[in-house]
Design a protein around this motif. Sequence first.
Motif, PDB file in Angstrom:
ATOM      1  N   LYS A 157     -42.465  32.184   0.046  1.00  0.00           N
ATOM      2  CA  LYS A 157     -43.279  31.588  -1.012  1.00  0.00           C
ATOM      3  C   LYS A 157     -42.421  31.201  -2.194  1.00  0.00           C
ATOM      4  CE  LYS A 157     -47.940  33.222  -0.307  1.00  0.00           C
ATOM      5  NZ  LYS A 157     -48.652  34.481  -0.387  1.00  0.00           N
ATOM      6  N   ALA A 158     -41.435  32.072  -2.493  1.00  0.00           N
ATOM      7  CA  ALA A 158     -40.592  31.834  -3.669  1.00  0.00           C
ATOM      8  C   ALA A 158     -39.663  30.656  -3.430  1.00  0.00           C
ATOM      9  CB  ALA A 158     -39.789  33.095  -3.990  1.00  0.00           C
ATOM     10  N   ALA A 159     -39.209  30.508  -2.182  1.00  0.00           N
ATOM     11  CA  ALA A 159     -38.202  29.476  -1.893  1.00  0.00           C
ATOM     12  C   ALA A 159     -38.757  28.075  -2.107  1.00  0.00           C
ATOM     13  CB  ALA A 159     -37.685  29.625  -0.472  1.00  0.00           C
ATOM     14  N   TYR A 195     -45.046  20.745  -4.433  1.00  0.00           N
ATOM     15  CA  TYR A 195     -44.368  20.716  -3.138  1.00  0.00           C
ATOM     16  C   TYR A 195     -44.789  19.449  -2.394  1.00  0.00           C
ATOM     17  CZ  TYR A 195     -42.564  25.391  -3.728  1.00  0.00           C
ATOM     18  OH  TYR A 195     -41.862  26.457  -4.170  1.00  0.00           O
ATOM     19  N   HIS A 212     -29.071  25.733   3.183  1.00  0.00           N
ATOM     20  CA  HIS A 212     -30.111  25.243   2.276  1.00  0.00           C
ATOM     21  C   HIS A 212     -31.326  24.658   2.986  1.00  0.00           C
ATOM     22  CE1 HIS A 212     -27.697  25.840  -1.276  1.00  0.00           C
ATOM     23  NE2 HIS A 212     -26.690  25.215  -0.706  1.00  0.00           N
ATOM     24  N   VAL A 213     -31.165  24.268   4.232  1.00  0.00           N
ATOM     25  CA  VAL A 213     -32.274  23.584   4.909  1.00  0.00           C
ATOM     26  C   VAL A 213     -32.720  24.325   6.177  1.00  0.00           C
ATOM     27  CG1 VAL A 213     -33.018  21.448   6.023  1.00  0.00           C
ATOM     28  CG2 VAL A 213     -31.595  21.352   3.976  1.00  0.00           C
ATOM     29  N   PRO A 256     -33.734  28.401   5.595  1.00  0.00           N
ATOM     30  CA  PRO A 256     -35.032  28.659   4.958  1.00  0.00           C
ATOM     31  C   PRO A 256     -36.216  28.175   5.787  1.00  0.00           C
ATOM     32  CG  PRO A 256     -33.604  27.382   3.492  1.00  0.00           C
ATOM     33  CD  PRO A 256     -32.848  27.593   4.753  1.00  0.00           C
ATOM     34  N   LEU A 257     -36.046  27.070   6.492  1.00  0.00           N
ATOM     35  CA  LEU A 257     -37.169  26.555   7.280  1.00  0.00           C
ATOM     36  C   LEU A 257     -37.376  27.366   8.552  1.00  0.00           C
ATOM     37  CD1 LEU A 257     -36.764  22.694   6.845  1.00  0.00           C
ATOM     38  CD2 LEU A 257     -38.446  24.199   5.807  1.00  0.00           C
ATOM     39  N   ARG A 312     -26.833  18.770  -6.539  1.00  0.00           N
ATOM     40  CA  ARG A 312     -26.353  20.145  -6.345  1.00  0.00           C
ATOM     41  C   ARG A 312     -25.187  20.135  -5.366  1.00  0.00           C
ATOM     42  NH1 ARG A 312     -31.063  23.255  -4.071  1.00  0.00           N
ATOM     43  NH2 ARG A 312     -29.604  24.949  -3.713  1.00  0.00           N
ATOM     44  N   MET A 313     -25.298  19.332  -4.294  1.00  0.00           N
ATOM     45  CA  MET A 313     -24.234  19.272  -3.299  1.00  0.00           C
ATOM     46  C   MET A 313     -22.945  18.721  -3.926  1.00  0.00           C
ATOM     47  SD  MET A 313     -25.460  20.581  -0.630  1.00  0.00           S
ATOM     48  CE  MET A 313     -26.716  21.551  -1.467  1.00  0.00           C
ATOM     49  N   PHE A 369     -37.633  17.836   1.963  1.00  0.00           N
ATOM     50  CA  PHE A 369     -37.446  19.256   2.260  1.00  0.00           C
ATOM     51  C   PHE A 369     -38.756  19.963   1.928  1.00  0.00           C
ATOM     52  CE2 PHE A 369     -33.160  17.790   0.743  1.00  0.00           C
ATOM     53  CZ  PHE A 369     -32.663  17.604   2.015  1.00  0.00           C
ATOM     54  N   PRO A 370     -39.479  20.436   2.963  1.00  0.00           N
ATOM     55  CA  PRO A 370     -40.828  20.961   2.712  1.00  0.00           C
ATOM     56  C   PRO A 370     -40.828  22.252   1.888  1.00  0.00           C
ATOM     57  CG  PRO A 370     -40.199  21.281   5.009  1.00  0.00           C
ATOM     58  CD  PRO A 370     -39.121  20.459   4.388  1.00  0.00           C
ATOM     59  N   HIS A 371     -39.678  22.951   1.876  1.00  0.00           N
ATOM     60  CA  HIS A 371     -39.635  24.231   1.171  1.00  0.00           C
ATOM     61  C   HIS A 371     -39.132  24.079  -0.258  1.00  0.00           C
ATOM     62  CE1 HIS A 371     -35.756  23.369   2.853  1.00  0.00           C
ATOM     63  NE2 HIS A 371     -35.188  24.362   2.222  1.00  0.00           N
ATOM     64  N   MET A 372     -38.974  22.840  -0.709  1.00  0.00           N
ATOM     65  CA  MET A 372     -38.473  22.619  -2.067  1.00  0.00           C
ATOM     66  C   MET A 372     -39.470  21.778  -2.859  1.00  0.00           C
ATOM     67  SD  MET A 372     -34.502  21.626  -1.487  1.00  0.00           S
ATOM     68  CE  MET A 372     -33.502  22.452  -0.260  1.00  0.00           C
ATOM     69  N   PHE A 388     -31.223  17.638  -4.951  1.00  0.00           N
ATOM     70  CA  PHE A 388     -30.459  18.228  -3.848  1.00  0.00           C
ATOM     71  C   PHE A 388     -29.060  17.617  -3.744  1.00  0.00           C
ATOM     72  CE2 PHE A 388     -29.055  18.678   0.552  1.00  0.00           C
ATOM     73  CZ  PHE A 388     -29.327  20.006   0.796  1.00  0.00           C
TER      74      PHE A 388
END
Lengths: 284, 364
Positions: free
Chosen positions: A282-284, B132, A199-200, A203-204, B103-104, B89-92, B100
């Motif tokens: 982009k979607a993530a 974001y 999850h981390v 993706p990064l 969910r865990m 989390f930069p992508h979330m 988060f």
Amino acid sequence: MSARPRGLTAGLLVGPATLLVMGALVAPLLLLARTSLNRYDRTQFMVEALTPENYARFLVDPFYTGVLWTTLWIALLTTALCLLFGFPIAYRLARSQSRWKSAGVLLVILPLFIGSTVRALGWMGVLGRGGLLDSAAAALSPGSSVALLYTPFAVVLGILSINLPYMVLTLQSVIEGIDARVEEAADSLGADGPRRFLHVVLPLALPGIATGAVLVFILAMNAYATPLLLGGARFQMMAPMLFREYAVNNNWPFAAAIAFILMITTLTLTAASSAFVQRRYKAA
Amino acid sequence: MSEPYLRIAGLTKRFGATTAVRGVDLDVRQGEMVVLLGPSGCGKTTTLRMVAGFIEASEGRILLEGRDYAGLPPHRREMGMVFQSYALFPHMTVAANVIFGLRMRRLPRAETEARLAETLEMVKLTAMADRYPRQLSGGQQQRVALARALAIRPKVLLLDEPLSNLDANLRQQVAREIRGLQRAAGLTALMVTHDQDEAMTMADRLVVMNEGTVQQVGTQEELYERPANPFVARFIGHSNLIAGTVAGDALALPGGGALRLAGHYAPGTATLAIRPERVRLAPPEAAEARATVLVEDATYVGAHVEYLLALPDGTRLILHDPTDGGGGRRHAAGDRAGIAWDLASERLFDSAGAPLALRTPIAA
């Protein structure tokens, strides 16, 4: 720096590189494209023409398309293996705070000092008949022999060993860019190791994975010495075949067509994977 | 007395030959906010990270509700951590960051949604749910980090320098917000900071640390009025520390001259700790004057005038004289003045740094 306009300075700085690229890359490519449309004649060798027959010959002959497929799957397999083996090494190096870290990085870089031909010869000594593995097997159980040289396995092993450092170095720099605290945050929020990775970290690291994969994929698609020396006479990949058409058969037009097919296949797959990663990112 | 909610006992951490944390003992009650305060490198962050489980203790125990947490990985500790860098989390999105932890824990969807809405409401970020982190200001990111830690309803909330990346004018406000949320939720919290004002504003109790050891544990008032040693006296509120020798009812200065003390103490080497705002100016000939000093500098800084004074032997002493709107500086550089203070403001420490007890004067 006096009152010289900015644009002019930039132009002067970019100019030489632009000329070099035009002269050393674009012009030969255009020449190659032109060559690939010429006709081959046994006695006259290259005849001026504008024909697609070299491309057609490649695409309808199962032998040639077979070589392209072999090249593709070897490249994809080695890329996947590079990721599989490279990621843990890169992660360890990136997160290491030990004073041995720079020694570890050096160890990864060191193989790059030795050319691929020399390393292929080294593998021949390990894998060949009477080589290191073979004699070890014979010593352990007399009468048995291990012949791994001149197999696809040997080629994959050879390319993997050459490409792994590129993958490790690319991934290492990307993982170093991921704040270690972000992983700790995931940890404190209840994510165990595998889920932190999924999850981390993954993706990064995805942009870095894409860069590394493209790099080693291109290297593998164009591998020459390794398939030639470790694959043996019956194992065919694109780069050695291209060279044979060019230098042994003197069929320059067909060699040029092979070069373009190899280049276009590589570019298409690379562009497709980049587009996919960008969409995912982009979607993530 | 009942068992404390969180008990830290003899906690020690060694990195090779250096000891970062040395025998820290601390009991935290449920719902209490305890702040670890100290200069950088004092071991406060290492202590917090041991509680979080990121660093394994070399010795000592961490007990939560009586259960020993040794060897338990962070993801099984149920502790919400807010990092100095926020570590979002930069992508979330904001919402994905906040849920988060849920969910865990594989919480049912309906409950996850409910808690998300409730938590975002608490930190006033409902409108930002789909943004974001990079699209948020520092203060908003900080609140997302807080919301993410609160959403899991942690047993202990851990805050590592949560305000130090914020603009100075935001800090007070965010400090009060965090304190409000912590009180409202009845959360037990452990915070680390190097900023004394921050610690004073937010804590129920403070733990002053230096060089890996706990110097003093207490409320703001206890630390300020009854510092346990010269380090605490200087670190909390910047006391003047004046070394000398107690003889009779005076402190003899090493370079000659003496200060008249308010109380009686056992004779010997000692350090006097006195706060700039507890010393007042007096006419040199007044009965209450404890010494005559030379004014070296006087600076008007708003709430008070800061005087730099030289004691008879040249030792410097800082005095804060409150301004009352009537006048500014009462003395200029080069003036002679007297200084005075009350018994309650005076604190002496022996050569080992332990407070000297007052001796009742022998009846004449």
